[in-house]
Design an enzyme around this catalytic site. Structure first.
Site, PDB file in Angstrom:
ATOM      1  N   ASP A   1       0.828  -1.209   0.000  1.00  0.00           N
ATOM      2  CA  ASP A   1       0.000   0.000   0.000  1.00  0.00           C
ATOM      3  C   ASP A   1       0.863   1.260   0.000  1.00  0.00           C
ATOM      4  O   ASP A   1       0.727   2.133  -0.842  1.00  0.00           O
ATOM      5  CB  ASP A   1      -0.978   0.008   1.194  1.00  0.00           C
ATOM      6  CG  ASP A   1      -0.304  -0.281   2.540  1.00  0.00           C
ATOM      7  OD1 ASP A   1       0.926  -0.488   2.572  1.00  0.00           O
ATOM      8  OD2 ASP A   1      -1.014  -0.302   3.565  1.00  0.00           O
TER       9      ASP A   1
ATOM     10  N   ASP B   1       6.948   3.862   3.717  1.00  0.00           N
ATOM     11  CA  ASP B   1       7.278   5.038   4.542  1.00  0.00           C
ATOM     12  C   ASP B   1       8.792   5.048   4.747  1.00  0.00           C
ATOM     13  O   ASP B   1       9.534   5.627   3.959  1.00  0.00           O
ATOM     14  CB  ASP B   1       6.492   4.944   5.847  1.00  0.00           C
ATOM     15  CG  ASP B   1       6.706   6.141   6.755  1.00  0.00           C
ATOM     16  OD1 ASP B   1       7.466   7.048   6.378  1.00  0.00           O
ATOM     17  OD2 ASP B   1       6.131   6.176   7.846  1.00  0.00           O
TER      18      ASP B   1
ATOM     19  N   PHE C   1       0.458  11.829   6.997  1.00  0.00           N
ATOM     20  CA  PHE C   1      -0.295  10.625   7.338  1.00  0.00           C
ATOM     21  C   PHE C   1      -1.541  10.536   6.454  1.00  0.00           C
ATOM     22  O   PHE C   1      -2.329  11.477   6.375  1.00  0.00           O
ATOM     23  CB  PHE C   1      -0.696  10.621   8.817  1.00  0.00           C
ATOM     24  CG  PHE C   1      -1.362   9.334   9.201  1.00  0.00           C
ATOM     25  CD1 PHE C   1      -0.613   8.179   9.400  1.00  0.00           C
ATOM     26  CD2 PHE C   1      -2.741   9.260   9.336  1.00  0.00           C
ATOM     27  CE1 PHE C   1      -1.225   6.967   9.727  1.00  0.00           C
ATOM     28  CE2 PHE C   1      -3.365   8.061   9.672  1.00  0.00           C
ATOM     29  CZ  PHE C   1      -2.603   6.920   9.864  1.00  0.00           C
ATOM     30  N   VAL C   2      -1.697   9.415   5.775  1.00  0.00           N
ATOM     31  CA  VAL C   2      -2.835   9.254   4.874  1.00  0.00           C
ATOM     32  C   VAL C   2      -3.687   8.055   5.289  1.00  0.00           C
ATOM     33  O   VAL C   2      -3.217   7.163   5.993  1.00  0.00           O
ATOM     34  CB  VAL C   2      -2.391   9.092   3.401  1.00  0.00           C
ATOM     35  CG1 VAL C   2      -1.776  10.366   2.885  1.00  0.00           C
ATOM     36  CG2 VAL C   2      -1.436   7.915   3.238  1.00  0.00           C
TER      37      VAL C   2
ATOM     38  N   ARG D   1     -10.613   2.332   6.327  1.00  0.00           N
ATOM     39  CA  ARG D   1     -10.069   1.599   5.162  1.00  0.00           C
ATOM     40  C   ARG D   1     -11.019   1.611   3.965  1.00  0.00           C
ATOM     41  O   ARG D   1     -10.598   1.433   2.840  1.00  0.00           O
ATOM     42  CB  ARG D   1      -9.849   0.117   5.527  1.00  0.00           C
ATOM     43  CG  ARG D   1      -8.725  -0.144   6.490  1.00  0.00           C
ATOM     44  CD  ARG D   1      -8.433  -1.645   6.512  1.00  0.00           C
ATOM     45  NE  ARG D   1      -7.699  -2.050   7.685  1.00  0.00           N
ATOM     46  CZ  ARG D   1      -6.373  -1.943   7.822  1.00  0.00           C
ATOM     47  NH1 ARG D   1      -5.653  -1.447   6.846  1.00  0.00           N
ATOM     48  NH2 ARG D   1      -5.773  -2.335   8.923  1.00  0.00           N
TER      49      ARG D   1
HETATM   50  P1  5GP Z   1       7.664   1.387   6.647  1.00  0.00           P
HETATM   51  O1  5GP Z   1       8.307   0.112   7.119  1.00  0.00           O
HETATM   52  O2  5GP Z   1       7.898   1.638   5.177  1.00  0.00           O
HETATM   53  O3  5GP Z   1       8.082   2.550   7.481  1.00  0.00           O
HETATM   54  O4  5GP Z   1       6.124   1.266   6.941  1.00  0.00           O
HETATM   55  C1  5GP Z   1       5.213   0.765   6.017  1.00  0.00           C
HETATM   56  C2  5GP Z   1       3.869   0.438   6.665  1.00  0.00           C
HETATM   57  O5  5GP Z   1       3.508   1.429   7.642  1.00  0.00           O
HETATM   58  C3  5GP Z   1       2.770   0.449   5.630  1.00  0.00           C
HETATM   59  O6  5GP Z   1       2.589  -0.821   5.034  1.00  0.00           O
HETATM   60  C4  5GP Z   1       1.561   0.913   6.434  1.00  0.00           C
HETATM   61  O7  5GP Z   1       0.945  -0.209   7.029  1.00  0.00           O
HETATM   62  C5  5GP Z   1       2.137   1.792   7.519  1.00  0.00           C
HETATM   63  N1  5GP Z   1       2.066   3.216   7.149  1.00  0.00           N
HETATM   64  C6  5GP Z   1       3.115   4.011   6.830  1.00  0.00           C
HETATM   65  N2  5GP Z   1       2.687   5.271   6.550  1.00  0.00           N
HETATM   66  C7  5GP Z   1       1.334   5.256   6.704  1.00  0.00           C
HETATM   67  C8  5GP Z   1       0.305   6.272   6.531  1.00  0.00           C
HETATM   68  O8  5GP Z   1       0.529   7.458   6.194  1.00  0.00           O
HETATM   69  N3  5GP Z   1      -0.973   5.867   6.767  1.00  0.00           N
HETATM   70  C9  5GP Z   1      -1.299   4.608   7.147  1.00  0.00           C
HETATM   71  N4  5GP Z   1      -2.601   4.336   7.323  1.00  0.00           N
HETATM   72  N5  5GP Z   1      -0.355   3.624   7.289  1.00  0.00           N
HETATM   73  C10 5GP Z   1       0.947   3.954   7.073  1.00  0.00           C
END
Ligand code: 5GP
Length: 176
Positions: A100, A103, A152-153, A165
């Site tokens: 999805d 980050d 944050f989305v 969702r």
């Molecule tokens: P990463 O390991 O890349 O930091 O984190 C990825 C995961 O964090 C994504 O698969 C998602 O579940 C969650 N996440 C990161 N940013 C956001 C955001 O802006 N909104 C939401 N709802 N989930 C996020």
């Protein structure tokens, strides 16, 4: 739109998402035309994206849904992420992870390493959204829908504390 204590406003419309997904699928259909990739959508967040994307994929493919489970491990960060729900052999498979949002990219990096360790022939990523930190660190994802700032989305599969969702559009938190 208010969800619990936070206010959100529309960021990406359903119409834009639909167009972007068609473009992503067109690239995948062309680049994998002689292969039979195994798509691995990462639940829960990617369920809507995966569903819409895979309807536009016209090449032969397999699809298997997986989850990332975090548990306390003995590595330096104290957290280990591992894939659960994966039953088939990955040996010699061309894998496309459906994510999805990227980050920091830490989750993805661990998944990619694990899949290589399990004998995958190739591992690529299609992510609907990518935030600035992942871009800065050059987290490799072959197919990206939209680039975001560090905001944050929610919506279109993404949640806030389990809520939100089930919307067609993507929203971003308004700064109060
Ligand atoms: P990463 O390991 O890349 O930091 O984190 C990825 C995961 O964090 C994504 O698969 C998602 O579940 C969650 N996440 C990161 N940013 C956001 C955001 O802006 N909104 C939401 N709802 N989930 C996020």
């Amino acid at each position: 739109m208010k969800i619990k204590d936070l206010e959100f406003k529309k960021l990406i419309t359903a119409d834009k998402i639909e167009k972007k997904i068609k473009a992503l699928a067109t690239s995948i259909n062309a680049e994998y035309k002689d292969k039979t990739p195994l798509f691995l959508p990462i639940l829960n967040g990617s369920f809507m994206f995966a569903s819409d994307l895979l309807k536009e994929v016209t090449i032969p493919c397999r699809i298997s849904f997986v989850k990332v489970a975090s548990y306390s491990g003995t590595n330096s960060t104290g957290q280990v992420n591992t894939l659960i729900g994966l039953e088939e052999s990955l040996f010699n498979q061309d894998i496309i992870i459906i994510e999805d949002i990227i980050d920091t990219g830490l989750t993805l990096q661990k998944i990619v390493d694990e899949l290589h360790g399990r004998g995958a022939k190739s591992v690529e990523v299609v992510a609907l959204l990518r935030k600035a930190p992942a871009r800065e660190k050059n987290i490799g994802a072959k197919y990206i829908g939209f680039e975001l700032e560090d905001e944050f989305v929610l919506g279109y599969g993404l949640d806030y504390d389990g809520l939100g969702r089930n919307t067609k559009d993507i929203y971003k938190q308004t700064v109060s």
